[in-house]
Design an enzyme around this catalytic site. Structure first.
Site, mmCIF file in Angstrom:
data_model
loop_
_atom_site.group_PDB
_atom_site.id
_atom_site.type_symbol
_atom_site.label_atom_id
_atom_site.label_comp_id
_atom_site.label_asym_id
_atom_site.label_seq_id
_atom_site.Cartn_x
_atom_site.Cartn_y
_atom_site.Cartn_z
ATOM 1 N N GLU A 32 7.931 17.593 -25.459
ATOM 2 C CA GLU A 32 7.342 18.068 -24.195
ATOM 3 C C GLU A 32 7.946 19.418 -23.790
ATOM 4 O OE1 GLU A 32 4.847 16.304 -23.086
ATOM 5 O OE2 GLU A 32 5.260 14.145 -23.270
ATOM 6 N N HIS A 70 -1.911 15.613 -26.508
ATOM 7 C CA HIS A 70 -1.853 14.226 -26.036
ATOM 8 C C HIS A 70 -3.099 13.416 -26.390
ATOM 9 C CE1 HIS A 70 1.699 15.545 -23.942
ATOM 10 N NE2 HIS A 70 1.845 14.388 -23.331
ATOM 11 N N LYS A 79 6.783 22.562 -14.852
ATOM 12 C CA LYS A 79 5.969 21.436 -14.401
ATOM 13 C C LYS A 79 5.726 21.520 -12.893
ATOM 14 C CE LYS A 79 4.564 16.820 -14.907
ATOM 15 N NZ LYS A 79 4.690 15.547 -15.595
ATOM 16 N N GLU A 120 -4.953 17.043 -10.985
ATOM 17 C CA GLU A 120 -5.528 17.357 -12.294
ATOM 18 C C GLU A 120 -7.015 17.685 -12.248
ATOM 19 O OE1 GLU A 120 -3.571 15.396 -15.575
ATOM 20 O OE2 GLU A 120 -5.436 15.341 -16.681
ATOM 21 N N HIS A 138 -2.227 10.193 -28.021
ATOM 22 C CA HIS A 138 -2.521 8.874 -27.437
ATOM 23 C C HIS A 138 -3.268 7.998 -28.437
ATOM 24 C CE1 HIS A 138 -2.142 10.252 -22.945
ATOM 25 N NE2 HIS A 138 -0.987 10.098 -23.548
ATOM 26 N N ARG A 151 -3.666 21.296 -14.459
ATOM 27 C CA ARG A 151 -2.669 20.288 -14.832
ATOM 28 C C ARG A 151 -2.995 19.629 -16.170
ATOM 29 N NH1 ARG A 151 0.399 15.706 -11.123
ATOM 30 N NH2 ARG A 151 1.598 14.890 -12.850
ATOM 31 N N HIS A 196 6.402 8.215 -27.713
ATOM 32 C CA HIS A 196 5.417 9.109 -27.089
ATOM 33 C C HIS A 196 5.558 10.550 -27.597
ATOM 34 C CE1 HIS A 196 2.739 10.767 -24.112
ATOM 35 N NE2 HIS A 196 3.692 11.580 -23.677
ATOM 36 N N LYS A 229 2.612 11.280 -11.546
ATOM 37 C CA LYS A 229 1.667 10.451 -12.308
ATOM 38 C C LYS A 229 2.366 9.142 -12.622
ATOM 39 C CE LYS A 229 -1.469 13.339 -14.985
ATOM 40 N NZ LYS A 229 -1.890 13.607 -16.374
ATOM 41 N N ASN A 259 -1.329 18.361 -21.124
ATOM 42 C CA ASN A 259 -1.631 17.332 -22.117
ATOM 43 C C ASN A 259 -1.920 17.900 -23.497
ATOM 44 O OD1 ASN A 259 -1.389 14.989 -20.507
ATOM 45 N ND2 ASN A 259 -3.299 15.520 -19.494
ATOM 46 N N ARG A 303 0.811 -1.240 0.000
ATOM 47 C CA ARG A 303 0.000 0.000 0.000
ATOM 48 C C ARG A 303 0.833 1.274 0.000
ATOM 49 N NH1 ARG A 303 -2.919 -3.298 3.531
ATOM 50 N NH2 ARG A 303 -4.740 -4.174 2.500
HETATM 51 N N1 NAD Z 1 4.024 10.216 -15.795
HETATM 52 C C1 NAD Z 1 4.012 11.262 -16.573
HETATM 53 O O1 NAD Z 1 3.685 12.375 -16.153
HETATM 54 C C2 NAD Z 1 4.453 11.098 -18.004
HETATM 55 C C3 NAD Z 1 4.744 12.237 -18.766
HETATM 56 C C4 NAD Z 1 5.243 12.055 -20.055
HETATM 57 C C5 NAD Z 1 5.438 10.781 -20.546
HETATM 58 N N2 NAD Z 1 5.114 9.702 -19.773
HETATM 59 C C6 NAD Z 1 5.323 8.325 -20.268
HETATM 60 O O2 NAD Z 1 6.703 8.151 -20.530
HETATM 61 C C7 NAD Z 1 6.858 7.150 -21.522
HETATM 62 C C8 NAD Z 1 7.845 7.615 -22.549
HETATM 63 O O3 NAD Z 1 9.073 7.859 -21.920
HETATM 64 P P1 NAD Z 1 10.446 7.803 -22.730
HETATM 65 O O4 NAD Z 1 10.316 8.616 -23.950
HETATM 66 O O5 NAD Z 1 11.509 8.095 -21.761
HETATM 67 O O6 NAD Z 1 10.512 6.298 -23.244
HETATM 68 P P2 NAD Z 1 11.268 5.001 -22.687
HETATM 69 O O7 NAD Z 1 11.194 4.911 -21.238
HETATM 70 O O8 NAD Z 1 10.756 3.859 -23.504
HETATM 71 O O9 NAD Z 1 12.792 5.269 -23.087
HETATM 72 C C9 NAD Z 1 13.126 5.410 -24.416
HETATM 73 C C10 NAD Z 1 14.253 4.435 -24.818
HETATM 74 O O10 NAD Z 1 15.500 4.943 -24.356
HETATM 75 C C11 NAD Z 1 16.190 3.951 -23.628
HETATM 76 N N3 NAD Z 1 17.013 4.667 -22.678
HETATM 77 C C12 NAD Z 1 16.621 5.259 -21.531
HETATM 78 N N4 NAD Z 1 17.631 5.961 -21.007
HETATM 79 C C13 NAD Z 1 18.682 5.796 -21.824
HETATM 80 C C14 NAD Z 1 20.004 6.293 -21.815
HETATM 81 N N5 NAD Z 1 20.413 7.163 -20.901
HETATM 82 N N6 NAD Z 1 20.842 5.910 -22.811
HETATM 83 C C15 NAD Z 1 20.403 5.078 -23.790
HETATM 84 N N7 NAD Z 1 19.154 4.601 -23.859
HETATM 85 C C16 NAD Z 1 18.314 4.960 -22.891
HETATM 86 C C17 NAD Z 1 15.100 3.095 -23.069
HETATM 87 O O11 NAD Z 1 15.578 1.838 -22.711
HETATM 88 C C18 NAD Z 1 14.131 3.062 -24.238
HETATM 89 O O12 NAD Z 1 14.573 2.127 -25.195
HETATM 90 C C19 NAD Z 1 5.478 6.882 -22.079
HETATM 91 O O13 NAD Z 1 5.001 5.678 -21.561
HETATM 92 C C20 NAD Z 1 4.657 8.036 -21.565
HETATM 93 O O14 NAD Z 1 3.304 7.690 -21.403
HETATM 94 C C21 NAD Z 1 4.635 9.840 -18.524
HETATM 95 ZN ZN ZN Z 2 3.570 13.425 -22.607
#
Ligand code: NAD
Ligand code: ZN
Length: 447
Positions: free
Chosen positions: A268, A331, A310, A320, A335, A324, A348, A226, A328, A204
Site C-alpha cells: 500500500e 485491488h 491518504k 468515494e 480482491h 478516493r 491482502h 472505511k 484501489n 446506531r
Molecule cells: N478500511 C480500509 O480502508 C482498508 C484498507 C486496506 C486494507 N484493509 C483491510 O485490512 C485487512 C488486512 O490488514 P492486515 O494486513 O493488517 O491484516 P491482519 O489484521 O490480519 O493482521 C495481520 C496479522 O498480523 C497480526 N498482528 C497484528 N499486529 C501485530 C503485531 N504488532 N505484532 C505481531 N502480530 C501482529 C494479526 O494478528 C494477523 O495475524 C484486510 O481485511 C483488508 O481488506 C482495509
Molecule cells: Zn488495500
C-alpha cells in the site's frame, strides 16, 4: 499555450472517458498542480479536479495533512516523545493521526478522545497477549472512573465475517455499554475494519478509536473510515463509512510483526507513490532496503507520508465519488485473488501487489505508460519481497466472476484504476479497450 481552467465536478460519479481533445486546449499539468484548493471548503461535498482529458488530477491541497516536501532522507527520529500529528480534515468529523515511538506509554493521547466511562477494546488472540494490558493501562492510568472491557476475536481474514462481528455485539450488550461508550480497535486491518463496523452500528453509532498494529493498518486501513466485513462471494461487501475519533500509531508495535506481514503492508505504501506521489516512489526505490531492515526512521517517514497522502484523498472525497477510488490501484484484481483463493491464504497486500502488476500491465497494453514504468513497478515489488504474479490456480474465469461483483461496477461496467502518463498519475475509468483487459488476464493465467 494558455492553460484551460480546471473544472470542479461536485458529487459526480466518475466514469472517465477519454474524449478526443484539442491539443491547443490541453491543460498543462504543471499549471494545474499550482492550482490550490482548500480542503475545508470542500469537506462535505466531493469536488474533483479534471484536466481537459477528463482525468482526475491531484490538486495542491492546503489540507491540514500538510504535504511535507519529500526528502531523500527522513527528517525526524521516531523516538521523539512528541508525536507527529497528521490531521484528517473532514469538518466536524476531523480527527488527528498520532504517529511516533512509545505512544502507548502516553495515556493522555488516548484518554482525551474517550467520552463516557465505558470502553470496549476489540482485539484478537495474537495481539492481545502483546498489547492488551498496555492498552488497558493507557486507558485507565490516573483515570479510575473508566471501566474497560475487552473482546478477543479469533485471528485471521477468514474471521472477518458476520459471525465474528456478533461476538463484539454480544460483549457490548452483556457489558451494558451505553451510547457514550468508546470502541477501541487494537490490531491490524481485520480488527480495525470489524471494530469500526461494530462501532458504526452498535446503538446506531458510538465513539471509536483506532490503534493499528500492522504496517497495513498504520499506512492505510486505520485512516479514512472505511469499515466492514467480507461476504463469501466478495471482499468488504458489507460495511459503512465511519470515522474514528483518533488514530494512535505506536510504531514500536511493528517490532513484533512477522516479516511477511510487514512486506504485505508495503504494497500500500508503494501504491501511494504510483498513483499520486512520484517523489515518494523515488524515495522508496532508494530506501526499500532500510524499510525491510525495519529502520525506525525510514518507517516513521513512510508511515507519515502514507498517512498524509491518504488524509488528503479522504479529505477531498470521503465517500468515494471518484478520487478516493484511485486508492484501489491493483485491488480489483487483488480482491479476486483473495476471494478465489480463500480468505487468509494470500495476505491482502500480497494480492494487491500481484494485482498492481496486472493493472500496470493493462495500462501498458493500452499505451498509457511506457515500459520503463512497468519495469520499475516489477522491481520495487520484488525488492519488497512481494509476489508479482497471481497464484497459479487462478483462471481467467475466476478473475472475471469475482470482478463482476466488484464495488466499482456501475451499470454493468467495470471501472478500473489504471496508470496513465508519467509516474504518479492514474485514472479511474470504465473507458478502456476490453481486449486489453482480456489480454492481461490471459497473460497472467494458464487457462
Ligand atoms: N478500511 C480500509 O480502508 C482498508 C484498507 C486496506 C486494507 N484493509 C483491510 O485490512 C485487512 C488486512 O490488514 P492486515 O494486513 O493488517 O491484516 P491482519 O489484521 O490480519 O493482521 C495481520 C496479522 O498480523 C497480526 N498482528 C497484528 N499486529 C501485530 C503485531 N504488532 N505484532 C505481531 N502480530 C501482529 C494479526 O494478528 C494477523 O495475524 C484486510 O481485511 C483488508 O481488506 C482495509
Ligand atoms: Zn488495500
Amino acid at each position: 499555450m494558455a492553460a484551460a481552467a480546471p473544472s470542479f465536478c461536485p458529487n459526480r460519479t466518475i466514469s472517465l472517458s477519454t474524449p478526443s481533445h484539442n491539443h491547443n486546449q490541453l491543460t498543462s499539468l504543471h499549471s494545474l498542480r499550482r492550482f490550490s484548493v482548500s480542503s475545508s471548503s470542500i469537506s462535505s461535498r466531493c469536488r474533483l479536479l479534471f484536466d481537459s482529458n477528463n482525468r482526475i488530477l491531484t490538486p495542491t491541497v492546503k489540507a491540514s495533512a500538510a504535504a511535507t516536501p519529500v526528502m531523500d532522507q527522513p527528517t525526524s527520529s521516531s523516538s521523539s516523545a512528541v508525536p507527529t500529528t497528521v490531521d484528517v480534515d473532514l469538518g466536524d468529523r476531523s480527527y488527528p493521526i498520532y504517529i511516533g515511538s512509545g505512544l502507548l506509554n502516553q495515556p493522555d493521547l488516548l484518554q482525551r478522545h474517550v467520552h463516557g466511562k465505558q470502553v470496549l477494546v476489540v482485539t484478537n488472540s495474537t495481539v492481545a497477549p502483546l498489547y492488551l494490558d498496555k492498552t488497558i493501562w493507557a486507558l485507565t492510568d490516573k483515570n479510575p472512573n473508566i471501566k474497560v472491557e475487552s473482546v478477543i476475536l479469533p485471528d485471521g481474514e477468514q474471521f472477518k465475517n458476520m459471525e465474528t462481528l456478533m461476538k463484539v455485539f454480544d460483549k457490548a450488550i452483556e457489558s451494558r455499554m451505553d451510547r457514550r461508550c468508546t470502541f477501541v480497535a487494537l490490531g491490524g486491518g481485520v480488527i480495525g475494519d470489524m471494530c469500526g463496523y461494530a462501532a458504526a452500528s452498535y446503538l446506531r453509532g458510538v465513539n471509536f478509536i483506532q490503534i493499528p498494529t500492522t504496517v497495513m493498518a498504520q499506512v492505510d486501513s486505520s485512516v479514512g473510515g472505511k469499515t466492514g466485513i467480507n461476504h463469501p462471494l466478495g471482499k468488504n461487501m458489507i460495511g459503512a463509512f465511519y470515522q474514528p475519533q483518533c488514530v494512535l500509531i505506536d510504531t514500536d508495535t511493528l517490532n513484533t510483526l512477522p516479516d511477511r506481514e510487514l512486506a504485505s503492508g508495503l504494497a500500500e505504501v508503494i501504491k501511494y507513490g504510483l498513483i499520486r506521489d512520484a517523489k515518494f516512489f523515488e524515495w522508496q526505490e532508494k530506501n526499500m532496503h532500510a524499510l525491510l531492515a525495519r529502520d525506525p526512521n525510514a518507517f516513521a517517514y513512510a508511515i507519515k507520508r502514507s498517512c498524509e497522502n491518504k488524509a488528503e484523498v479522504v479529505s477531498l472525497d470521503e465517500k468515494e465519488s471518484g478520487l478516493r477510488a484511485t486508492l484501489n490501484l491493483g485491488h480489483t484484481f487483488g480482491h479476486a485473488i483473495e476471494t478465489s483463493s480463500g480468505y487468509g491464504h494470500w495476505f491482502h497486500g500480497e494480492a494487491v501487489a500481484a494485482g498492481t502488476v496486472m493493472a500496470v500491465d493493462m495500462s501498458y497494453r493500452l499505451g498509457w505508460i511506457d515500459d520503463s514504468l512497468v519495469k520499475r513497478v516489477d522491481m520495487i515489488l520484488q525488492q519488497a519481497k512481494l509476489p508479482t504474479t497471481p497464484p497459479e490456480a487462478m483462471t481467467v474465469e475466476m478473475f472475471k466472476s469475482v470482478m463482476a461483483v466488484d464495488k466499482k461496477v456501475a451499470d454493468g461496467l467495470l471501472r478500473l484504476i489504471l496508470l496513465k502518463g508519467p509516474l504518479g498519475n492514474c485514472v479511474f475509468t470504465g473507458d478502456y479497450d476490453r481486449k486489453a483487459l482480456d489480454d492481461t488476464l490471459h497473460a497472467f493465467c494458464k487457462s
